[in-house]
Design a protein around this motif. Sequence first.
Motif, short mmCIF file in Angstrom:
data_model
loop_
_atom_site.label_atom_id
_atom_site.label_comp_id
_atom_site.label_asym_id
_atom_site.label_seq_id
_atom_site.Cartn_x
_atom_site.Cartn_y
_atom_site.Cartn_z
N ILE A 22 4.18 11.78 -38.56
CA ILE A 22 3.26 12.89 -38.81
C ILE A 22 4.07 14.17 -38.78
O ILE A 22 4.74 14.50 -37.80
N GLY A 54 2.62 17.29 -39.83
CA GLY A 54 1.70 18.35 -39.43
C GLY A 54 0.32 17.93 -39.86
O GLY A 54 0.09 16.76 -40.16
N ALA A 55 -0.57 18.85 -39.93
CA ALA A 55 -1.94 18.49 -40.30
C ALA A 55 -1.98 17.82 -41.68
O ALA A 55 -1.35 18.28 -42.62
N GLN A 56 -2.71 16.77 -41.77
CA GLN A 56 -2.97 16.04 -43.02
C GLN A 56 -1.74 15.41 -43.65
O GLN A 56 -1.75 15.10 -44.82
N LEU A 109 0.79 12.34 -43.11
CA LEU A 109 1.42 11.15 -42.53
C LEU A 109 2.32 10.57 -43.60
O LEU A 109 1.85 10.19 -44.67
N PHE A 150 5.08 7.74 -44.84
CA PHE A 150 5.49 6.38 -44.55
C PHE A 150 6.86 6.09 -45.14
O PHE A 150 7.23 6.60 -46.20
#
Lengths: 110, 112
Positions: free
Chosen positions: A92, A94-96, A98, A100
């Motif tokens: 993650i 930061g906000a929004q 993720l 991979f």
Amino acid sequence: QKEVEQDPGPLSVPEGAIVSLNCTYSNSAFQYFMWYRQYSRKGPELLMYTYSSGNKEDGRFTAQVDKSSKYISLFIRDSQPSDSATYLCAIIQGAQKLVFGQGTRLTINP
Amino acid sequence: NAGVTQTPKFQVLKTGQSMTLQCAQDMNHNSMYWYRQDPGMGLRLIYYSASEGTTDKGEVPNGYNVSRLNKREFSLRLESAAPSQTSVYFCASSEGTNDIQYFGAGTRLSVL
């Protein structure tokens, strides 16, 4: 350069071996680190979650984070055939967001 | 505990056809996501909804639209399917956008 790099494998080891799975990341702003496990034809499921440098242990699984090197690892001790799956690191930022890795396909041979 | 439920599980479309992938979660989560997974590419975010009433583009939004119908449901629509949209689609939800995401079992879509 991808934000998260993961060796896609495949990786095949004998039962009982110690398995090491690794990811590198490029952005030092990454804060939270996860490992997901995905069995064939299933959705990813969370295996480990950590937000600090160092080791976190859960049974046979150990997640290791080295923020100075931007390197995360998952170790599996006493590997079992049931551990055969694809393992995805996820970070993650930061906000929004993720992000991979590509996933490493692991096979444990009886 | 159902968690995140996706329908359908499998779908075959012809180029140009439209369809909607459905997703529902029963965990009272605020945030929901749609990903696609292709060999060697990992999971890529298509759209997300941080909270009921809001939606935003992710990494690969072209060719898709979404609707956050209510807090539980988040649908993904392909208006005119293309072979490049052949993929496995996953819906996920989380309590907040910095929290752990929980995934559904996926929809395998083939566009011929």
